[in-house]
Structures are given as structure tokens and as C-alpha cells.
Enzyme design. Structure first.
Site, PDB file in Angstrom:
ATOM      1  N   TYR A   1      -1.061  -1.043  -9.447  1.00  0.00           N
ATOM      2  CA  TYR A   1      -2.529  -0.161  -9.894  1.00  0.00           C
ATOM      3  C   TYR A   1      -2.607   1.124 -10.467  1.00  0.00           C
ATOM      4  O   TYR A   1      -1.623   1.846  -9.814  1.00  0.00           O
ATOM      5  CB  TYR A   1      -4.300  -0.050  -9.034  1.00  0.00           C
ATOM      6  CG  TYR A   1      -4.593  -1.926  -8.375  1.00  0.00           C
ATOM      7  CD1 TYR A   1      -5.215  -2.778  -9.602  1.00  0.00           C
ATOM      8  CD2 TYR A   1      -4.844  -1.719  -7.531  1.00  0.00           C
ATOM      9  CE1 TYR A   1      -5.739  -3.570  -9.777  1.00  0.00           C
ATOM     10  CE2 TYR A   1      -5.434  -3.119  -6.877  1.00  0.00           C
ATOM     11  CZ  TYR A   1      -6.054  -3.842  -7.865  1.00  0.00           C
ATOM     12  OH  TYR A   1      -6.533  -5.274  -8.154  1.00  0.00           O
ATOM     13  N   GLU A   2      -3.151   1.344 -10.844  1.00  0.00           N
ATOM     14  CA  GLU A   2      -3.550   2.728 -11.630  1.00  0.00           C
ATOM     15  C   GLU A   2      -2.226   4.123 -11.723  1.00  0.00           C
ATOM     16  O   GLU A   2      -2.141   4.907 -11.473  1.00  0.00           O
ATOM     17  CB  GLU A   2      -4.129   3.962 -10.021  1.00  0.00           C
ATOM     18  CG  GLU A   2      -5.576   2.974  -9.875  1.00  0.00           C
ATOM     19  CD  GLU A   2      -6.743   2.955 -11.560  1.00  0.00           C
ATOM     20  OE1 GLU A   2      -6.687   3.437 -11.871  1.00  0.00           O
ATOM     21  OE2 GLU A   2      -7.813   1.706 -11.209  1.00  0.00           O
ATOM     22  N   GLY A   3      -1.356   3.390 -12.675  1.00  0.00           N
ATOM     23  CA  GLY A   3      -0.313   4.128 -12.312  1.00  0.00           C
ATOM     24  C   GLY A   3       0.968   3.117 -12.050  1.00  0.00           C
ATOM     25  O   GLY A   3       0.610   3.525  -9.970  1.00  0.00           O
TER      26      GLY A   3
END
Length: 604
Positions: free
Chosen positions: A442-444
Site C-alpha cells: 500500500y501507498e508505495g
């Protein structure tokens, strides 16, 4: 059953005592809050989570979100949670008063969200994405956009998302192709986005997408990306909603967090999708990073919460499951003795303590990072705000990564505590293991966060952020030297600070030569190395607070509680911190094991 997913006593200890929420409450921005009001809020959220989140945790895994007849079908509790989130202020909590929010400190808001994540990690993401997208509108949108969207989003009537990823681009945002063509005061949006969490679901009045797109003729790469508000349904002058040509293509079926929908969206299939520019053209990625940084703290918090809930489940099992017998002084087992609980076996205790130090250390990391966020916007002077902004910057990749990666290790140990039962669907540990696995993506991903840490945050402002963090760690070391029992641990941490300088000196040599491929090749081992040292600092802080309380006779918590924290600190320093020696050896080895940046081809 209701108490098994969270240790509220430890959460409050870390919030009020170790990370000193009062430092934030003393700021003028948060003048309307005190510890009593925060305490009432946390207790209320716990009661709500007991009734409306935790009981549906297994059910949402067994009845996952899915695509049917052009719509995403989700568990009925999703809509109920969104409505309650609006009524209870869970969505509006961190927004300023001027935007219709409650202006609550991020520390308190994250503590509240931690309870929800631990109770049912499939649900809070729907609110989290709505908060993030609404924040972008609040910070950068026109007054018209704020008036149109914020009231309905903060009330939970409308959901929100962040739309970055595209099939051909993945994490490489410079390669996105979703287009925005000027059309009077708005833009025609055309393209597709994948892996959109909470992207659509049956029964929602509206979903407000914050979309990264490229205006025709914009510069190539990330410099040409703009940000747009693209609602599923367009608000009309009479207050009704009309279709905006946003189509749900599919829902990705996942190994975990199956109740949290993850959609594939197409914008402008009929060439009639309208978007509204947020802020200035070509600054979309800069704006989006505001939301992404907040989301990264949220991912770390969610991972810490899942790992914590798994720890509570495995600890409960170990305290109830009899198996085997204790060793006698002769090193043999007396078969005439009654079976002992498995928590009395040394290896089980080791696994449980590993879970404990990872989960509680991760909680403290989340709360401290949230504190830096609060102080970066609310401190009285510009100098203080800049100090905490830099500390927030360097801690953000850590707070996203450590709870995610170490959390997987922690839950995996929880499965092992249960033995064969841990692998069976009858027991909850296997679900926690499936659910937490996405956190490192998630998210990078971990690799992206690691390169951000080493390539940007460590070097930013000529190493100013790292210097400030080192000063914070040194202050704890000095304070700990007052107690003879803590001196050995303070000295070990001091030695690790020196080792960090040696490692960075070695790595920076490659950067100074322009060999950035080699400089960043071992960014992920550096993340593990650096995170382990930062966590030892956080555990020394916890041990220091507990030791001070014992010396002063503080009765806020029991002496057994304080002693358990000191024991956990000792465990971390014995079993986790020494791992940095092996990592340092890897990081300072000049061999190009990955053959990065060379002409030599090696079969993999």
C-alpha cells in the site's frame, strides 16, 4: 470476546505518558481539548468498535466485496460505518473548524483509528480515503469545490478516493496517461485507474475521486501532472446528482482485506466525464503527496493494529492451551505432572515477546509521528514548526514501513504460537496474516519507502532532518543515564548511533562519486537497519517512562504493568538490536552483488 483485539491500557500509556499528548494539547490550535475529552472519545470509539466493527470482522472476510452487474457489492456494514463515521465525527475529526471539522490533534485521531483498525481492518479504509481526498479539497481546492464537496464528505454521505495508479504505469507516476482536455471551466477526463481502494460500492450516494491526469500539452514526467476532482455523479444546481461517466470495470479479488473493495475504474468511456482542476495546473503530484504522506501514516497504523490484534489472539490462546510439561531440574519431563500451558514454554514466550515488542513499538512510532505532524502545524514559532516538519519528513517512510514489514513477522510468529491450529480457518491468526500482507505494498512499496528514506530524507537540507532526529535520540540517552538499570541500554543505543554514521559515511561515498545506482541498491537493508535502531530508541523511551514511574511510586498503572514494559525493552535490546551488526556488514561491503550499473550480466 470484545476485549481481545486491543490492549487499551497500553495504547493510553503510549499516548499520554510515553509520547506525552499534553505537549500537543498545550498548543493554541488544540485549546478546546484536554486529556479528559480525549479519554471520553477513545472509550466511546472502543464501545462502538465492540458493537459495530469487531463482530463483523470474520464475516466480511467470508463474504468479500465483489463485482456484480456493473456494481461493487460490499457488506452492509460499510454503509452503516460511513454513516456512523459522519455522525461520530470520525471523518471530520482532524479538519479545521473553518472546514466544518473538529480540529482534533492527529495523535488522538490516530489513537481512535488504531482501535477501529484493530477491531476490523476491512472498514476504516473507507473513511481513511474519504478523509484524504477531502483534505486535498480543503487545502488546495477553490471555495466552490469546498462548498460543494466537503459537507457531504465529512458527514459520511459521500465517499472519497485517491486515483493514481494505472495499468501500464504501476508506481511510476511519471508514466501516467490519463488525459484532461480543457472544456470551458472544466476538463474532459479520459483514462483508467487500477487498485482504487473504496473506489465504488453499491448504495453509496456518491464517490468523489481525486484523480491525477495530464492536461493536453503538459510537460512530460511528473512535472506535467495535475489534480482533478472527478465525482462519480455530478451535483446539479437543484441539489440532485447526475451521472459523470465514471465506470466500474472490476473489483480485484484479494488474499486479505477482502471486505475492503479495490476497484478498476474507467473515466470517460462515453467521452462525457467532467473534472474540476484542484489548485494550479501541473502541480498535482505535489498536492497529492499531502494525502499520500497522511495515508502512509495510516497504513503503518493499520499494520500496527492488525499485528496488535493478532498478538492479543495468540497471547489469549497461549494462556488457555495446555500442552507438554515443564522441564525439571534434571532436564527431563515428568510425565506424571499435569500438562502445562504453552505460555510456560520458553520458545513460545520468545515468540510472544517478539510480537509484543514489535506491536507496542510500532504503536509508539505511529503516535510519535502523529505528534510531529501536530507540532509541525501548531507550534508557536516558525522555527519550531520547521523542526517538526523535518522530523515528520524523516519519520514518514519509517512509520509506513516498520509496522508493515515487522508486523508481518509478528503475525507470522502468532500463527506459529498456535501450531497447526494457526494454519486452520477456524482460528483467526490466518486471517490476520492474510490481511497484513498488503501493508508493505500500500501507498508505495517497501522498496519505494526505502529509497525515499536513504535517497531523500537522510540527505535533505544537508542532513538536517537526520541531525534533529539524532538530537532527539541523544536526549533520551542522556535522560536514561540517571538510572543504573538503564545505563547499559543507553550505551548500546549510543554505540548504534555511531555505527549509523559509519554506515552512512560508507554509502555516501558512492553518491559523491555519482554512483547513485550503488548508493540506493541496498536502500531496503538500510531501512531495516535504521528502523531497528529507531525502534530501540522508542523502547528506551518506554523503559525510561516505566522506570521513572516505579521510582516515583506512580500509581496510574500497576507496578506489574511498568515492569512488563521494562522487560519488553530488555528483550528488544537483546534479540532485535544486535541484528544491526549483520545489516551494517552488508551495507558497508563494497562488493556489487547485484551487478547494478555494470555491463556484466548474471543469470538470476
Amino acid at each position: 470476546m470484545a476485549n481481545q483485539y486491543v490492549d487499551l491500557e497500553t495504547l493510553k500509556f503510549l499516548l499520554y505518558k510515553v509520547n506525552n499528548l499534553q505537549d500537543v494539547l498545550d498548543q493554541e490550535r488544540y485549546a478546546e481539548y484536554d486529556q479528559e475529552s480525549v479519554e471520553m472519545m477513545l472509550n466511546s470509539v472502543k464501545d462502538f468498535s465492540d458493537k459495530e466493527l469487531y463482530p463483523f470482522f470474520r464475516e466480511m472476510d467470508e463474504q468479500p466485496a465483489h463485482f456484480k452487474d456493473g456494481e461493487i457489492v460490499v457488506h452492509p456494514q460499510v454503509l452503516k460505518f460511513m454513516k456512523a463515521g459522519g455522525e461520530m465525527g470520525l471523518i471530520a475529526s482532524s479538519f479545521s473548524y473553518e472546514h466544518g471539522g473538529m480540529q482534533m490533534p492527529a495523535m488522538a485521531a490516530h489513537a481512535s483509528a488504531f482501535i477501529q483498525d484493530a477491531a476490523n481492518n476491512h472498514l476504516p479504509g473507507y473513511i481513511g480515503l474519504t478523509v484524504g481526498s477531502a483534505e486535498l479539497i480543503a487545502h488546495f481546492g477553490s471555495q466552490e469545490l469546498k462548498d460543494t464537496y466537503l459537507p457531504n464528505m465529512l458527514s459520511g454521505k459521500w465517499g472519497g478516493t485517491m486515483c493514481l495508479t494505472e495499468p501500464q504505469a504501476g508506481s511510476s507516476l511519471s508514466d501516467i496517461t490519463t488525459s484532461a482536455t480543457p472544456d470551458g471551466d472544466t476538463y474532459k477526463i479520459h483514462g483508467q485507474k487500477i487498485f482504487i481502494s473504496g473506489g465504488d460500492y453499491q448504495g453509496a450516494d456518491n464517490i468523489v475521486h481525486l484523480v491525477l491526469a495530464r492536461i493536453k500539452g503538459a510537460p512530460a514526467g511528473t512535472k506535467g501532472i495535475s489534480l482533478f476532482v472527478v465525482p462519480k455523479k455530478k451535483p446539479t444546481a437543484d441539489g440532485s446528482l447526475t451521472s459523470n461517466d465514471v465506470t466500474v470495470v472490476a473489483d480485484f479479488e484479494k488474499m486479505g482485506q477482502r471486505g475492503y473493495c479495490t476497484t478498476h475504474l474507467f473515466f470517460g468511456d462515453k467521452e462525457n466525464c467532467e473534472g474540476w482542476l484542484v489548485g494550479e495546473a501541473n502541480k498535482g503530484l505535489k498536492y497529492m503527496f499531502l494525502m499520500m504522506n497522511g495515508a502512509r501514516i495510516g497504513v503503518g497504523r493499520g499494520a500496527a493494529a492488525i499485528a496488535s490484534a493478532a498478538y492479543q489472539a495468540s497471547l489469549n490462546y497461549a494462556n488457555e492451551r495446555p500442552q507438554g510439561r515443564k522441564l525439571t531440574s534434571t532436564g527431563k519431563k515428568d510425565v506424571n505432572q499435569e500438562q502445562t500451558l504453552i505460555i510456560n514454554h520458553a520458545d513460545v514466550r520468545r515468540m510472544l515477546l517478539l510480537q509484543k515488542v514489535i506491536t507496542e513499538g510500532a504503536q509508539s512510532l505511529v503516535l510519535l509521528t502523529a505528534k510531529y505532524h501536530d507540532l509541525s502545524i501548531a507550534s508557536a514559532t516558525a522555527e519550531e514548526r520547521e523542526k517538526y516538519r523535518l522530523l515528520l519528513e524523516i519519520m514518514t517512510p519509517l512509520v509506513k514501513t516498520y509496522p508493515s514489514e515487522a508486523g508481518i513477522v509478528s503475525v507470522n510468529n502468532g500463527v506459529q504460537v498456535l501450531g497447526g491450529y494457526g494454519f486452520c480457518s477456524e482460528y483467526i491468526l490466518q486471517q490476520y496474516l492474510r490481511d497484513i500482507r498488503i501493508s508493505a505494498i500500500y501507498e508505495g512499496t517497501t522498496g519505494i519507502q526505502s529509497q525515499d528514506l536513504l535517497g531523500r530524507k537522510v540527505t535533505m537540507d544537508n542532513g538536517k532532518a537526520l541531525q534533529l532526529l539524532s538530537e532527539e535520540i541523544t536526549n533520551t540517552i542522556k535522560a536514561s543515564m540517571v538510572h543504573d538499570s538503564l545505563k547499559p541500554y543507553a550505551k548500546k543505543l549510543g554505540d548504534k548511533l555511531e555505527l549509523t554514521q559509519q554506515v552512512l559515511q560508507s554509502l555516501m561515498g558512492f553518491a559523491m562519486k555519482g554512483d547513485y545506482q550503488r548508493f540506493l541498491a541496498d536502500a531496503t537493508p538500510f531501512m531495516e537497519f535504521f528502523s531497528t535502531i529507531v525502534q530501540s530508541w522508542l523502547w528506551l523511551n518506554i523503559g525510561l517512562e516505566a522506570q521513572n514511574a516505579l521510582v516515583m511510586g506512580n500509581k496510574d498503572y500497576s507496578s506489574e504493568f511498568y515492569e512488563s514494559k521494562i522487560h519488553a525493552m530488555e528483550f528488544y535490546f537483546k534479540y532485535e538490536l544486535p541484528k544491526t551488526l549483520g545489516l551494517a556488514e552488508i551495507l558497508m561491503d563494497n562488493e556489487k552483488a547485484l551487478t547494478i550499473g555494470t555491463d556484466k550480466e548474471v543469470f538470476i
